[in-house]
Design an enzyme around this catalytic site. Sequence first.
Site, PDB file in Angstrom:
ATOM      1  CB  CYS A 194      -0.851   0.283   1.118  1.00 38.93           C
ATOM      2  SG  CYS A 194      -1.920  -1.549   1.410  1.00 38.93           S
ATOM      3  NE  ARG A 236       5.120   2.704  -2.195  1.00 42.44           N
ATOM      4  CZ  ARG A 236       6.138   2.011  -1.665  1.00 42.44           C
ATOM      5  NH1 ARG A 236       5.715   0.746  -1.056  1.00 42.44           N
ATOM      6  NH2 ARG A 236       7.306   2.364  -1.559  1.00 42.44           N
ATOM      7  CD1 TRP A 256      -2.559  -5.141  -4.576  1.00 43.67           C
ATOM      8  CD2 TRP A 256      -2.031  -6.247  -2.724  1.00 43.67           C
ATOM      9  NE1 TRP A 256      -2.247  -6.221  -5.006  1.00 43.67           N
ATOM     10  CE2 TRP A 256      -1.845  -7.099  -3.871  1.00 43.67           C
ATOM     11  CE3 TRP A 256      -1.409  -6.589  -1.542  1.00 43.67           C
ATOM     12  CZ2 TRP A 256      -1.790  -8.380  -3.828  1.00 43.67           C
ATOM     13  CZ3 TRP A 256      -1.423  -8.061  -1.375  1.00 43.67           C
ATOM     14  CH2 TRP A 256      -1.356  -8.908  -2.303  1.00 43.67           C
ATOM     15  CG  ASN A 267       3.165  -0.765   2.925  1.00 41.79           C
ATOM     16  OD1 ASN A 267       2.246  -1.723   2.398  1.00 41.79           O
ATOM     17  ND2 ASN A 267       4.037  -0.532   2.764  1.00 41.79           N
ATOM     18  N   GLY A 268       1.606  -3.040   5.224  1.00 41.08           N
ATOM     19  CA  GLY A 268       2.214  -4.122   6.022  1.00 41.08           C
ATOM     20  C   GLY A 268       1.246  -5.187   6.288  1.00 41.08           C
ATOM     21  CD  GLU A 303       9.157 -10.419 -18.106  1.00 42.97           C
ATOM     22  OE1 GLU A 303       8.673  -9.391 -18.189  1.00 42.97           O
ATOM     23  OE2 GLU A 303       9.006 -11.268 -16.963  1.00 42.97           O
ATOM     24  CE  LYS A 356       6.256  -7.308 -18.382  1.00 45.08           C
ATOM     25  NZ  LYS A 356       6.490  -8.096 -17.201  1.00 45.08           N
ATOM     26  CD  GLU A 363       2.897  -8.894 -15.271  1.00 46.10           C
ATOM     27  OE1 GLU A 363       2.968  -8.784 -13.944  1.00 46.10           O
ATOM     28  OE2 GLU A 363       3.936  -8.706 -16.217  1.00 46.10           O
ATOM     29  CG  HIS A 402      10.943 -34.465 -21.116  1.00 44.75           C
ATOM     30  ND1 HIS A 402      11.179 -35.738 -21.096  1.00 44.75           N
ATOM     31  CD2 HIS A 402      11.737 -33.943 -21.738  1.00 44.75           C
ATOM     32  CE1 HIS A 402      12.286 -35.871 -21.625  1.00 44.75           C
ATOM     33  NE2 HIS A 402      12.653 -34.689 -22.209  1.00 44.75           N
ATOM     34  CE  LYS A 415       6.838  -0.824 -11.707  1.00 40.91           C
ATOM     35  NZ  LYS A 415       6.978  -1.566 -13.050  1.00 40.91           N
TER      36      LYS A 415
END
Length: 608
Positions: free
Chosen positions: A2, A27, A74, A98-99, A480, A484, A487, A503, A603
């Site tokens: 946050c 955030r 968040w 925040n936490g 990656e 991308k 998300e 496999h 982020k």
Amino acid sequence: MCGIVGILGRGPVADRLIDSLKRLEYRGYDSAGIGTLKGNYIELRRAEGKLRNLETRVRRHPVSGHAGIGHTRWATHGKPTEHNAHPHATDNVAVVHNGIIENFRELRAELKQHGAYFASETDTEVVAHLIDSYLKNGCSPQDAVKASLPRLVGAFALAILFKGHHELMIGARKGSPLAIGHGEGEMYLGSDAIALAHLTDLITYLEDGDWAVLNRNVAVIYDAQGTVARREVVKSATSSVLVDKANYRHFMAKEIHEQPEVIGQTLAHYVDIANESVALPQELPFDFNAIGHISITACGTAGYAGHIAKYWFERLARIPVELDVASEFRYREAPMRRGDLAIFISQSGETADTLAALRYAKSQGLHTLSIVNVLGSTIARESGIVLQTLAGPEIGVASTKAFTCQLVVLAALAVAAGKARGELSESDEVDLVRVLIEIPRLVTRALASEPQIEKLARDIAKSRDVLYLGRGTSFPLALEGALKLKEISYIHAAGYAAGELKHGPIALVDESVPVIVIAPCDRLFEKTISNMHEVAARGGKIILITDASGAAEVSMDTLATVVLPEMGTTFTPIVYAIPVQLLAYHTANLMGTDVDQPRNLAKSVTVE
């Protein structure tokens, strides 16, 4: 995760709080709120969803007050609803946080027994009630906070207001970042310097366990033992300009197109272009010849940058590298050899799991080196060596320019290691540096593939599943690429080493599954072609990303072949990242998702 801000101002603070929250929205953006002191009570405005909803509410129902706190959330505990939005308050105290308070259930049960009424599902509300319980027992605000902090188990950055105390704000941090801003007759609190850049460039970073008592002219800082502590006031280089999208529809598009420039800026910091050699900006406090092992730790996209660097360090410098996901490494209690090197990669420099891994490595006697985009961040301050990426502010949640700049720094470091260990000759170094110097130009050419990729996105947008394949350094880039796409478009995607196709993953291949193959024409190219034949034999739709030589060698039909410029094969991931990013961006755009702020993500991941 946050974002929090606090202002002890000389005039009304509501608009400035919201302006600060705009800078912190990366955030978290599940909900937002502000609280101000008005007369003898605390006035709150909160709203579910994006910050613009809070702006609308404040316009319709203004708040006054010269002291205030704000929060963009968040969600961790409790759904992202208005009643779970911060600030949380009692009649006497308001808190933004925040936490994560890990023992909030025990505290909540205890406080309920003493008559506290809880209006939310959050862990944060217990902080307000706990402090309030000490106030009701006759403690001063400062003593109430001092008594409360040791009882909070977990991670937190707090900004706290008190009814009737218009000249007072208290901040505290344990695990989560918090900074004090110094103004003229004003004081500020913020999650980072970005939040305060439009208010001041004079910043004090609180250390872990610190708490601070602020009035409009001074901040008194105490350490975890309650002793007055001296913390340096530094001049922040963070721009006070609120970053905008320029002429782009999204920040992500703007940041993709900024890569030639920021890669060039980062290269100029690590390469002597005139002498065609690596020139690190600082002397390393260790000899690469004494390093027997490198540990690279990061999360998400930064982790894939580290995965690519593993190939570079092992091939160019012949140093064995172990790669770890930070959230696993911190609990693995890995045996580590004193004097070896640990590298940590984080765009924000505040990633909680990566910071915990850094602290563990330091406790084991390793040299610690961080690659961060924010120089004043906690990871940067606690690392033995800091190598900064010069990507500039990255607002889009899906990392693009920070990723390629991380790769540039890691490439330069790997070349420096190879040269120091005698694995690379001077001519080898010149050849590799020449390739690096060409990368901004090659990235510009790769961006020219955008119209073709935008058309391809129409096919991807119709799919439920997408596979990415690559070999060598293209394998982490396949991971990656899949991340991308997942998300920001919410389409399921998975990346695999191409040799692993038979496999298991080949079971997923049919006519409905696009298979994106990342394959520069390198020494592994023929092997990758064999894997493409396996896909084609099962009806898979192949999208090949290669160069002109690779395109000429492939005889099978593909859904599309994206041709990138020819280049030396060692550092291809930096250039090949561009079409991967563009494909995810245009697919998400077609899907109508919130490209810059995808659901459930933030982020800067400052909680575990």
